[in-house]
Design a protein around this motif. Structure first.
Motif, PDB file in Angstrom:
ATOM      1  N   UNK A  82       0.981  -1.244  -0.516  1.00 23.60           N
ATOM      2  CA  UNK A  82      -0.219  -0.155   0.072  1.00 23.60           C
ATOM      3  C   UNK A  82       0.678   0.889  -0.119  1.00 23.60           C
ATOM      4  N   UNK A  83       2.538   1.576   0.555  1.00 22.15           N
ATOM      5  CA  UNK A  83       2.604   2.658   0.148  1.00 22.15           C
ATOM      6  C   UNK A  83       3.949   2.591  -0.555  1.00 22.15           C
ATOM      7  N   UNK A  84       3.956   1.216  -1.603  1.00 24.41           N
ATOM      8  CA  UNK A  84       5.124   1.839  -2.484  1.00 24.41           C
ATOM      9  C   UNK A  84       4.435   1.001  -3.677  1.00 24.41           C
ATOM     10  N   UNK A 132       7.261  -5.123   3.368  1.00 22.70           N
ATOM     11  CA  UNK A 132       7.730  -5.009   2.416  1.00 22.70           C
ATOM     12  C   UNK A 132       9.103  -4.941   2.219  1.00 22.70           C
ATOM     13  N   UNK A 133       9.888  -5.416   1.280  1.00 18.48           N
ATOM     14  CA  UNK A 133      10.957  -5.447   1.037  1.00 18.48           C
ATOM     15  C   UNK A 133      11.752  -4.197   0.531  1.00 18.48           C
ATOM     16  N   UNK A 175       5.659  -1.661   7.341  1.00 12.67           N
ATOM     17  CA  UNK A 175       4.871  -2.836   8.433  1.00 12.67           C
ATOM     18  C   UNK A 175       3.942  -3.150   7.639  1.00 12.67           C
ATOM     19  N   UNK A 176       3.177  -3.842   7.261  1.00 11.31           N
ATOM     20  CA  UNK A 176       1.783  -4.884   6.663  1.00 11.31           C
ATOM     21  C   UNK A 176       1.374  -5.568   7.765  1.00 11.31           C
TER      22      UNK A 176
END
Length: 139
Positions: free
Chosen positions: A111-113, A124-125, A130-131
């Motif tokens: 959802x961020x990148x 997310x790598x 944080x998911x």
């Protein structure tokens, strides 16, 4: 010789050979359909004279160009292509679409990148956000 024998007896090679034989036979059937049914039908529509497309030709400097025979083969090609498309390609595409629709997703979008990450990931790598798993989200 053993490798060659094994290659020839594999299922795919045998299936391909059968497909080629059936395809060649079907091609002859469609060619007869065009020559014996479609061509007389065209003759009936155009005034009762049965055209013999195979005899249509013209000559340039002693070279004979048989465009009528080409027309017969073109009609056969169009009929075979239409049959293959409507009876094989379209149903297979629909089946593949149905199977892919029911396949479970193995990735999700961060959802961020907005990068693709494994569905079970907790972070997310790419952006280290944080998911929160779906089971832990508030309802």
């Amino acid at each position: 010789m053993g490798g060659f024998k094994q290659f020839l007896l594999r299922g795919n090679v045998v299936e391909l050979a059968v497909a080629v034989i059936v395809g060649a036979t079907f091609s002859g059937l469609v060619q007869a359909f065009v020559t014996d049914l479609i061509t007389p039908l065209i003759g009936a529509i155009t005034g009762g004279r049965q055209p013999d497309f195979a005899s249509y030709s013209f000559t340039v400097n002693g070279s004979r160009f048989r465009y009528g025979d080409f027309l017969n083969h073109l009609l056969s090609f169009l009929i075979i292509s239409g049959i293959v498309y409507w009876l094989v390609v379209a149903p297979m595409a629909r089946l593949v679409g149905l199977l892919e629709r029911h396949k479970e997703a193995t990735t999700k979008q961060c959802p961020e990148c907005l990068s693709e990450i494994p569905a079970e990931a907790r972070r997310c790598a790419n952006c280290t956000a944080r998911l929160v798993p779906d089971s832990e989200k508030p309802s």
